[in-house]
Design a protein around this motif. Structure first.
Motif, short mmCIF file in Angstrom:
data_model
loop_
_atom_site.label_atom_id
_atom_site.label_comp_id
_atom_site.label_asym_id
_atom_site.label_seq_id
_atom_site.Cartn_x
_atom_site.Cartn_y
_atom_site.Cartn_z
N ASN A 355 -8.40 6.56 -23.68
CA ASN A 355 -7.92 6.82 -25.05
C ASN A 355 -7.53 5.49 -25.67
N LEU A 356 -8.36 4.98 -26.56
CA LEU A 356 -8.06 3.72 -27.24
C LEU A 356 -7.15 4.01 -28.44
N ARG A 357 -6.33 3.00 -28.77
CA ARG A 357 -5.35 3.19 -29.84
C ARG A 357 -5.60 2.22 -30.99
N ASN A 358 -5.50 2.74 -32.20
CA ASN A 358 -5.75 1.94 -33.39
C ASN A 358 -4.83 0.73 -33.49
N ASN A 359 -3.60 0.87 -32.97
CA ASN A 359 -2.64 -0.22 -33.06
C ASN A 359 -3.22 -1.51 -32.50
N TYR A 360 -4.07 -1.40 -31.48
CA TYR A 360 -4.64 -2.57 -30.83
C TYR A 360 -6.04 -2.87 -31.34
#
Length: 624
Positions: A355-360
């Motif tokens: 699950n990749l996160r937009n924050n990064y």
């Protein structure tokens, strides 16, 4: 000669100045002359003088026993002077007759007025009921005064504590609690909302706005009952699929994931995988009946209210390291020109690798993605998805032009709110110039294709359409049950289907899509057929609630923008003129008015922020 007469519903006394037939000129106590008809006269007297008569009559009226008076008058209409003979035992003196008149007139709970000087006793049962009511009212006034006294001393009466939300958001303005609260608020020169916060009844201005929303839309609270979901049907496991998702850091309901597979023939397979709660939630079961009342998850900065309970979210959310049931749309592409060769929809179990996160990932700008520079997770897959997303966008822009619209500018700015320990951080990014374009384009593609699939099987779905119709303007988006163009997006049809964990409409469409796919031996009947009025009820309810939820979200975003200004002690700030007196503050999703100003659209202006009201969510600003 002196007169006691009734004029405009009040009693007056005075001395006759002159007479003309049935009319008298009378000089009253104040010195004014009044014209009095003979029919208005109730009493003629020579002594005492008018001023003394009033004083003596009022004193004597206070001594009259109303209960005894009521007992002796009987049930018939009577004249006040005649009653005086019976009550006093003699022909009443002028001030005695006047005292009786004043007493009868000022005691409407005992006597009805039946004409000038005429009265009638109130029936016994009604008198009894009225006395009970008056006694209750006296007790209420006493209790109200106790509430006022306690509130002034910063003590919180239990009753006001219990009714706090109702007093603020939907008050009974005749209640003693509301009256007490407002009396104290006026005396302290603060609003009832501010008083509640200052006294600790409500913790903060944030809680005030949040509780106001819950009071109106979730009067029974936001907790879920025990909802048990059925087991999944046996599904095939997708081979060679390692899907990943891209979401905000706060996202717990992961609806969608993507996968990329390079085929041996040189073609590329891209998978769009959507969580499949529709496999276990059925129309009109306990879960459906509950979530239909809620219609969607509600997102506000630092908080959220989910549509589904956590146990169901955990079972279907596409969490990393898990193999989850998914509705998958596979597209076979030619990487030379990114043309679409074929599509296929399957129901299967899919492994979610991360699950990749937009924050990064928001730092992955259009320039970085185009250049292929940088090092980040799933770089090769994201590079392929980015190339296809640009092709999809270009096709939609061509379609927009076909619909008579100009190509959409890719400059829309979105904002992220991060709240920790009541401190808010607000960051901005260009949605269409970052990795978010991949998600938006592929979800539009899925919603378009699945909308077509439903239509091809001749069953209804819930479509979002935009364009001129008999009932709407060409820019208004409406929900309908048959396919129609969404001109703004540049697609022939668009059916929300990619967020079934968060949006009820998507779950409805997922039921319809599942009925189009052969994943069971026995064909599945569509949950809704054409002509099912329940589908129109769903659309109507969703429209209404979604509008209210969106308004609340914008309200809370405005609140946190004001908090950001306060916590950073911003007094001077730049703004851009939207139109005339309406401006948007720089780097904030916050629009305010400058009353009386007529400014040039697009101009940059400098403001002095004078006062911020966190309760009314307003700003007073001066144009510098």
């Amino acid at each position: 000669m002196n007169l006691l007469f009734e004029k405009y519903g009040t009693f007056k006394v005075g001395t006759i100045f002159s007479q003309n037939g049935n009319f008298y000129q009378v000089k009253i106590i104040s010195g004014r002359h009044i014209k009095v008809k003979n029919s208005d006269i109730l009493l003629r007297f020579s002594t005492p003088n008018p001023d003394q008569l009033i004083k003596k009559a009022k004193l004597l009226a206070n001594e009259i026993d109303l209960n005894f008076l009521w007992e002796i008058v009987g049930t018939k209409k009577f004249y006040f002077f005649d009653l005086g003979i019976e009550y006093f035992g003699h022909t009443p003196l002028s001030y005695e007759a006047a005292s009786l008149l004043f007493c009868l007139h000022n005691s409407p709970i005992y006597f009805y007025k039946k004409g000038k000087g005429y009265y009638k006793a109130v029936p016994r049962e009604l008198l009894k009921t009225t006395k009970i009511h008056l006694e209750k009212k006296k007790l209420q006034i006493k209790l109200q005064n106790e509430y006022i006294s306690k509130l002034k001393n910063k003590e919180i009466p239990d009753r006001i504590q219990d009714l706090a939300l109702q007093l603020l958001f939907k008050p009974d303005k005749n209640s003693i609690e509301y009256k007490a609260l407002n009396i104290v608020s006026r005396e302290l020169q603060i609003s009832p909302e501010r008083l509640m916060i200052d006294y600790g009844i409500i913790k903060s201005t944030e809680q005030l706005h949040y509780k106001n929303f819950l009071f109106h839309f979730f009067p029974n609270g936001i907790t879920f009952p025990d909802l048990i979901i059925s087991n999944l049907p046996k599904l095939p496991v997708a081979d060679n699929i390692r899907a990943f998702s891209i979401d905000d850091a706060s996202t717990t309901e992961i609806d969608d994931a993507l996968s990329v597979v390079k085929l041996s023939c040189g073609k590329i397979q891209i998978g769009i995988h959507i969580a499949a709660p529709g496999l276990c939630i059925k129309r009109n079961d306990l879960i459906d009946n509950f979530i239909r009342e809620r219609m969607s998850s509600i997102y506000i900065p630092g908080n959220k209210i989910t549509m589904l309970p956590s146990n169901i979210i955990n079972k279907f959310s596409l969490n990393e390291g898990k193999t989850r049931a998914a509705l998958s749309l596979y597209s076979i592409l030619n990487p030379i020109d990114w043309s679409l060769i074929s599509t296929e929809t399957r129901v299967e179990m899919v492994y979610i690798v991360s699950n990749l996160r937009n924050n990064y990932l928001n730092s992955l700008t259009e320039e970085i993605l185009n250049s292929g520079e940088g090092n980040y997770p799933h770089k090769n897959d994201i590079s392929i998805l980015w190339k296809w997303a640009k092709v999809l966008e270009k096709k939609r822009m061509i379609k927009r032009k076909y619909f008579g619209l100009q190509s959409k500018k890719s400059d829309q700015i979105d904002f992220n709110f991060s709240i920790k320990n009541n401190i808010v951080t607000i960051t901005s990014y260009k949605r269409d110039k970052s990795i978010n374009k991949i998600i938006s384009e592929l979800m539009i593609f899925a919603n378009t294709n699945w909308g077509k699939l439903i239509s091809n099987h001749n069953i209804p779905g819930v479509y979002r359409a935009q364009g001129e119709s008999e009932y709407t303007s060409k820019t208004q988006v409406r929900m309908i049950t048959h396919p129609a163009p969404h001109k703004e997006l540049g697609v022939n049809q668009y059916a929300w289907s990619t967020s079934p964990l968060r949006r009820y409409i998507d779950l409805v469409n997922q039921w319809q899509i599942l009925s189009c796919i052969k994943y069971k031996k026995i064909p599945i009947q569509a949950s809704f057929e054409f002509g099912d009025t329940d589908l129109f009820d769903i659309i109507s309810s969703f429209d209404k609630l979604n509008s209210s939820y969106s308004y609340f979200q914008k309200k809370m975003e405005r609140y946190w923008c004001l908090r950001w200004l306060l916590q950073n002690k911003i007094k001077l700030i730049q703004a851009t003129v939207i139109k005339n007196e309406i401006v948007q503050l720089l780097n904030l999703p916050l629009v305010i008015r400058l009353p009386g100003q007529k400014l040039i659209q697009g101009a940059q202006v400098k403001l002095n922020l004078l006062y911020i009201d966190e309760i009314n969510l307003t700003i007073e600003a001066k144009l510098l």
